[in-house]
Write an enzyme that holds these catalytic residues in place. Structure first.
Site, PDB file in Angstrom:
ATOM      1  N   GLU A 149       0.869  -1.178   0.000  1.00 13.46           N
ATOM      2  CA  GLU A 149       0.000   0.000   0.000  1.00 13.46           C
ATOM      3  C   GLU A 149       0.902   1.223   0.000  1.00 13.46           C
ATOM      4  O   GLU A 149       1.946   1.237   0.666  1.00 13.46           O
ATOM      5  CB  GLU A 149      -0.907   0.014   1.234  1.00 13.46           C
ATOM      6  CG  GLU A 149      -1.758   1.268   1.378  1.00 13.46           C
ATOM      7  CD  GLU A 149      -2.622   1.244   2.640  1.00 13.46           C
ATOM      8  OE1 GLU A 149      -3.092   0.151   3.013  1.00 13.46           O
ATOM      9  OE2 GLU A 149      -2.814   2.319   3.248  1.00 13.46           O
TER      10      GLU A 149
ATOM     11  N   GLU B 295      -2.501  11.263   3.857  1.00 11.48           N
ATOM     12  CA  GLU B 295      -3.507  10.900   4.858  1.00 11.48           C
ATOM     13  C   GLU B 295      -3.609  12.024   5.873  1.00 11.48           C
ATOM     14  O   GLU B 295      -2.615  12.664   6.225  1.00 11.48           O
ATOM     15  CB  GLU B 295      -3.156   9.591   5.570  1.00 11.48           C
ATOM     16  CG  GLU B 295      -3.473   8.344   4.789  1.00 11.48           C
ATOM     17  CD  GLU B 295      -3.323   7.096   5.643  1.00 11.48           C
ATOM     18  OE1 GLU B 295      -4.353   6.491   6.000  1.00 11.48           O
ATOM     19  OE2 GLU B 295      -2.168   6.731   5.945  1.00 11.48           O
TER      20      GLU B 295
END
Length: 287
Positions: free
Chosen positions: A161, A166
């Site tokens: 990933e 974020e």
């Protein structure tokens, strides 16, 4: 995420003076470590969405992950991801808006959208840019990230990933760039992450970028490098990043990270705006 004392003290000092701080503790190596200095990228995007149209996101470029936690995505999130619903994903005034809303829908109390380029735009290496504003509000968890298209090495985290951006609403102004693999992920305390405190992340567009080559993944905020994860040549458990990946853009509500300090239901609707996403192909003139 755990930051050592020295990094914490440095953050406090820099936040007071410059409102900027980078933690390198888990970034996978020094910021200047490079195996191959010759990797370069095309000067013009080879794939992009400039969001210079009106209505739903371009169906030639974007699909949707649809549903709730019952779809097996994990993280104990509270939202239902809808499909082709302008209330949750729309393009207007030159940008994409993802909106998380407090409303009863399919048995849940919140809705949102999770756009994916899977099967429409999949990539192996390159420079990946997104210019975005993150949402405010305790309980929001916004992300622009990448997942493997083929899951060649198995389920998460074995196939990898890449998190380009974020942000969690209870920690306004602190953004994160990360990678996850079987050997390096948060569930076992080995995740590779860099963080940076920035000004006005919700009211001004900032540029988030990842450079992905066979030798390293590097992350940048407003063209400042904050993250470096070198290929240690230890196999797919440490480096599964030799297969195709695709874009994801979403706002989650609550969850194991976003909901750590609860959810302020009065913070909704909450919006993330994306000015553009761009991909530049990897080239290597020396080979």
């Amino acid at each position: 995420m755990h930051i050592n004392l020295l990094a914490t003290l440095l953050c406090v000092f820099l936040s007071a003076s410059l409102f900027g701080c980078v933690s390198e503790e888990k970034s996978g190596g020094t910021l200047d470590s490079v195996i191959n200095n010759n990797w370069q990228f095309t000067t013009s995007p080879t794939w992009s969405d400039e969001f210079d149209y009106e209505g739903a996101p371009d169906p030639k470029k974007w699909g949707y992950d649809v549903g709730s936690e019952n779809n097996g995505w994990g993280n104990n999130e509270l939202q239902y991801y809808t499909e082709s619903r302008l209330e949750n994903a729309r393009v207007e005034d030159g940008s994409l808006t993802i909106t998380a809303r407090k409303e009863d829908f399919e048995g849940l109390a919140y809705t949102s959208a999770r756009l994916v380029s899977r099967g429409k735009a999949d990539f192996l290496y390159g420079r990946f840019e997104v210019k975005a504003k993150v949402p405010t509000g305790r309980g929001t968890w916004s992300a622009v990230w990448m997942l493997p298209t083929d899951w060649a090495y198995g389920g998460w985290p074995n196939s990898g990933e890449i998190d380009i951006l974020e942000h969690v609403g209870y920690d306004l102004g602190v953004v994160h760039i990360s990678t996850h693999t079987k050997d390096y992920h948060h569930s076992i305390g080995t995740q590779k992450t860099a963080t940076k405190a920035i000004q006005n992340p919700s009211t001004e567009f900032h540029l988030y970028r990842v450079d992905w080559t066979p030798d390293y993944i590097r992350g940048f905020v407003d063209d400042q490098q904050i993250f470096n994860f070198p290929n240690e040549k230890k196999g797919s458990n440490a480096w599964p990043f030799d297969k195709r990946f695709h874009w994801l853009i979403n706002i989650a509500v609550g969850g194991d990270w976003g909901g750590q300090q609860g959810v302020d239901e009065h913070a909704f609707p909450a919006e993330m705006k994306v000015d553009y996403v761009r991909v530049y192909d990897l080239i290597n003139p020396s080979k």
